[in-house]
Design a protein around this motif. Structure first.
Motif, PDB file in Angstrom:
ATOM      1  N   ARG A 190      -7.553  15.895  -2.567  1.00  0.00           N
ATOM      2  CA  ARG A 190      -7.388  14.473  -2.864  1.00  0.00           C
ATOM      3  C   ARG A 190      -7.706  14.169  -4.331  1.00  0.00           C
ATOM      4  NH1 ARG A 190      -4.404  13.511  -1.102  1.00  0.00           N
ATOM      5  NH2 ARG A 190      -4.542  11.326  -0.599  1.00  0.00           N
TER       6      ARG A 190
ATOM      7  N   ASP B 149       4.622   4.258  -9.526  1.00  0.00           N
ATOM      8  CA  ASP B 149       4.019   5.385  -8.801  1.00  0.00           C
ATOM      9  C   ASP B 149       4.875   6.615  -9.098  1.00  0.00           C
ATOM     10  OD1 ASP B 149       3.362   7.319  -6.947  1.00  0.00           O
ATOM     11  OD2 ASP B 149       3.386   5.979  -5.220  1.00  0.00           O
TER      12      ASP B 149
ATOM     13  N   ALA C 190       4.371   9.907  -8.462  1.00  0.00           N
ATOM     14  CA  ALA C 190       3.798  11.063  -7.751  1.00  0.00           C
ATOM     15  C   ALA C 190       4.620  12.338  -7.956  1.00  0.00           C
ATOM     16  CB  ALA C 190       3.670  10.751  -6.252  1.00  0.00           C
ATOM     17  N   TYR C 191       5.926  12.180  -8.177  1.00  0.00           N
ATOM     18  CA  TYR C 191       6.805  13.364  -8.282  1.00  0.00           C
ATOM     19  C   TYR C 191       7.321  13.569  -9.707  1.00  0.00           C
ATOM     20  CZ  TYR C 191       6.484  12.871  -3.285  1.00  0.00           C
ATOM     21  OH  TYR C 191       5.977  12.760  -2.013  1.00  0.00           O
TER      22      TYR C 191
ATOM     23  N   GLY D 172      -7.187  10.928  -4.331  1.00  0.00           N
ATOM     24  CA  GLY D 172      -5.743  10.818  -4.088  1.00  0.00           C
ATOM     25  C   GLY D 172      -5.247   9.554  -4.768  1.00  0.00           C
ATOM     26  N   SER D 173      -3.952   9.516  -5.112  1.00  0.00           N
ATOM     27  CA  SER D 173      -3.456   8.267  -5.704  1.00  0.00           C
ATOM     28  C   SER D 173      -3.475   7.154  -4.671  1.00  0.00           C
ATOM     29  CB  SER D 173      -2.087   8.448  -6.350  1.00  0.00           C
ATOM     30  OG  SER D 173      -1.198   9.078  -5.492  1.00  0.00           O
ATOM     31  N   ASP D 174      -3.494   7.516  -3.397  1.00  0.00           N
ATOM     32  CA  ASP D 174      -3.636   6.503  -2.346  1.00  0.00           C
ATOM     33  C   ASP D 174      -4.833   5.587  -2.605  1.00  0.00           C
ATOM     34  OD1 ASP D 174      -1.495   7.446  -0.885  1.00  0.00           O
ATOM     35  OD2 ASP D 174      -2.713   8.571   0.553  1.00  0.00           O
TER      36      ASP D 174
ATOM     37  N   SER E  73      -1.410  16.227  -5.704  1.00  0.00           N
ATOM     38  CA  SER E  73      -1.105  16.702  -4.346  1.00  0.00           C
ATOM     39  C   SER E  73       0.225  17.432  -4.253  1.00  0.00           C
ATOM     40  CB  SER E  73      -1.041  15.517  -3.377  1.00  0.00           C
ATOM     41  OG  SER E  73      -2.247  14.817  -3.350  1.00  0.00           O
ATOM     42  N   LYS E  74       1.078  17.270  -5.239  1.00  0.00           N
ATOM     43  CA  LYS E  74       2.429  17.818  -5.126  1.00  0.00           C
ATOM     44  C   LYS E  74       2.519  19.103  -5.949  1.00  0.00           C
ATOM     45  CE  LYS E  74       2.968  14.264  -2.591  1.00  0.00           C
ATOM     46  NZ  LYS E  74       2.986  14.383  -1.158  1.00  0.00           N
TER      47      LYS E  74
ATOM     48  N   PHE F  66       7.389   3.723  -0.432  1.00  0.00           N
ATOM     49  CA  PHE F  66       6.295   4.483   0.188  1.00  0.00           C
ATOM     50  C   PHE F  66       5.452   3.536   1.071  1.00  0.00           C
ATOM     51  CE2 PHE F  66       2.079   6.763  -0.743  1.00  0.00           C
ATOM     52  CZ  PHE F  66       2.318   7.729   0.227  1.00  0.00           C
TER      53      PHE F  66
ATOM     54  N   ASN G  95      10.129   8.096  -2.695  1.00  0.00           N
ATOM     55  CA  ASN G  95       9.889   8.906  -1.503  1.00  0.00           C
ATOM     56  C   ASN G  95      10.159   7.989  -0.315  1.00  0.00           C
ATOM     57  OD1 ASN G  95       8.932  10.444   0.603  1.00  0.00           O
ATOM     58  ND2 ASN G  95       6.780  10.023   0.159  1.00  0.00           N
TER      59      ASN G  95
ATOM     60  N   THR H 188      -0.356  12.119  -9.097  1.00  0.00           N
ATOM     61  CA  THR H 188      -1.113  12.873  -8.100  1.00  0.00           C
ATOM     62  C   THR H 188      -1.146  14.365  -8.417  1.00  0.00           C
ATOM     63  OG1 THR H 188      -1.318  13.346  -5.747  1.00  0.00           O
ATOM     64  CG2 THR H 188       0.919  13.183  -6.583  1.00  0.00           C
TER      65      THR H 188
HETATM   66  C1  PLP Z   1       5.428   8.142  -3.592  1.00  0.00           C
HETATM   67  C2  PLP Z   1       4.066   8.652  -3.266  1.00  0.00           C
HETATM   68  N1  PLP Z   1       3.011   8.055  -3.823  1.00  0.00           N
HETATM   69  C3  PLP Z   1       1.754   8.464  -3.567  1.00  0.00           C
HETATM   70  C4  PLP Z   1       1.516   9.512  -2.708  1.00  0.00           C
HETATM   71  C5  PLP Z   1       0.085   9.838  -2.374  1.00  0.00           C
HETATM   72  O1  PLP Z   1      -0.398  10.851  -3.082  1.00  0.00           O
HETATM   73  P1  PLP Z   1      -1.920  11.295  -2.947  1.00  0.00           P
HETATM   74  O2  PLP Z   1      -1.926  12.538  -2.158  1.00  0.00           O
HETATM   75  O3  PLP Z   1      -2.345  11.487  -4.373  1.00  0.00           O
HETATM   76  O4  PLP Z   1      -2.700  10.189  -2.302  1.00  0.00           O
HETATM   77  C6  PLP Z   1       2.578  10.184  -2.112  1.00  0.00           C
HETATM   78  C7  PLP Z   1       2.330  11.279  -1.173  1.00  0.00           C
HETATM   79  O5  PLP Z   1       3.117  11.629  -0.341  1.00  0.00           O
HETATM   80  C8  PLP Z   1       3.884   9.730  -2.396  1.00  0.00           C
HETATM   81  O6  PLP Z   1       4.944  10.313  -1.815  1.00  0.00           O
END
Ligand code: PLP
Length: 374
Positions: free
Chosen positions: A232, A191, A193-194, A91-93, A223-224, A117, A164, A221
């Motif tokens: 992940r 970041d 992610a979107y 995950g990018s987390d 994940s979206k 975030f 986000n 990511t």
């Molecule tokens: C802005 C932002 N960054 C990172 C993430 C995390 O993504 P990942 O599922 O890759 O950890 C999210 C997930 O909701 C997000 O909204």
């Protein structure tokens, strides 16, 4: 010599961290529940990614490739990048955490924005550094506020672009202006992610700016839009020195085998991704129009979710709407923790859920007896 305590004690600051609370999943007593609280795609993953995941089950006794070569090469080929500048994460987390671990120490400051975030704050505090939060303007990152907050202690700046839970974005010209104003030792984290969802000519996810600067990284990511949240899969595009530093501290097998092969198959299937983006855009427009038509304010979104603002009137507030929608099986995200006291965030869901929320909120806004939800 340290003082002996009666039990192990975490490092200073760790217990000040408020743990991340994921989007709600359940609506007690409701038969059909639609989870619209975590910005997951309603279209699932590409069938090719699912097939790759299943095939991975045949080799579970093997360690995965610690360099995630197949995935890094697939990402590099789709985006026209050098795989050496890509690092994948659980995950990018995970990557956000590694960046803080490597570039922050106690006494350092890291800048985040008001509605940023929540993971940034957690990871900055986890590294023992100081969080500096700056205001946004109309739910949009304010570059001047960030520049004004920079001190000699600043080591990192985090921007979600798009944001986000706001769904707004910062044009590339503003990102460049911010970068130009930052000291060269500050890491600017973009970041994105979107990013796949954004359809704006003045937006750039960060690839160009990372390519030409030693102190900018972009995180992404699967994940979206790629529908692999459960597996992940995240990645970072960064200068070689930053990739090298993170590689030294990450887990040697931080990407599991199923994530590597399903991720690679997902990103190769760009037509599936484009269909998901088109479906999303149609519904962002419809949801925004429908909510505005019943008197709600919606922050214009370039992502796969909308931030809906409720009237400050008894019976019509976000808390009450949340309860009303939950009783009908529609789970949205309360965003008080992000600084929006009277708003809900709704992810674009499957068609029946989107229509259902439009209908339910129409009923909510016109109902006369707010005491009775059910
Ligand atoms: C802005 C932002 N960054 C990172 C993430 C995390 O993504 P990942 O599922 O890759 O950890 C999210 C997930 O909701 C997000 O909204």
């Amino acid at each position: 010599m340290s003082v002996e305590t009666s039990k192990p004690v975490p490092r200073a600051g760790i217990l000040d961290i408020a743990a991340y609370v994921p989007g709600k999943e359940h609506a007690p007593g409701v038969a059909r529940v639609y989870k619209l609280s975590s910005n997951e795609t309603p279209l699932g993953a590409s069938p090719k990614a699912i097939a790759a995941y299943r095939a991975a089950a045949d080799n579970l006794e093997r360690y995965p490739d610690g360099q995630a070569v197949e995935l890094r090469e697939a990402i590099a080929s789709v985006h026209g990048l050098n795989p050496a500048n890509i690092l994948c994460g659980n995950g990018s987390d995970e990557l956000l955490g590694l960046l803080c671990h490597v570039y922050l120490a106690p006494g350092d400051e890291a800048i985040i924005t008001e509605h940023g975030f929540l993971v940034y704050k957690i990871q900055i505090m986890g590294a023992g550094a100081t969080v500096v939060t700056v205001k946004e303007k109309e739910a949009t990152v304010d570059v001047d506020a960030i520049i004004a907050a920079v001190t000699e202690k600043t080591k990192m700046v985090f921007i979600a672009n798009p944001g986000n839970p706001t769904g707004t974005y910062v044009p590339v010209s503003e990102i460049r202006r911010l970068h130009a104003a930052l000291p060269k030792n500050v890491v600017l984290v973009l970041d994105a992610a979107y990013a796949e969802y954004v359809r704006r000519n003045d937006y750039e996810s960060g690839i160009e700016i990372v390519s030409s600067n030693p102190n900018v990284v972009m995180t992404r990511t699967f994940s979206k839009v790629y529908g692999l949240a459960a597996l992940r899969v995240g990645w970072m595009y960064a200068p070689a020195d930053i990739v090298d530093a993170l590689n030294r501290v990450r887990g040697p097998f931080n990407m599991n085998m199923a994530a590597i092969s399903a991720g690679a198959a997902a990103i190769r299937d760009q037509s599936f991704m484009q269909e998901a983006v088109a479906f999303n855009q149609m519904w962002i427009d419809k949801l925004t129009g429908a909510f505005e038509a019943i008197g709600l304010k919606v922050t214009p979104s370039v992502t796969n979710f909308v931030l809906i603002h409720f009237p400050d009137v008894d019976g019509k507030r976000a808390d009450e709407a949340d309860e009303f929608l939950t009783s009908r099986g529609y789970i949205l995200r309360a965003v008080k923790g992000y600084g929006f006291k009277n708003s809900l965030r709704m992810s674009v869901g499957p068609e029946e859920a989107n229509r259902g929320v439009i209908e339910a909120l129409g009923e909510f806004m016109t109902r006369q007896n707010p005491g009775q939800n059910k």
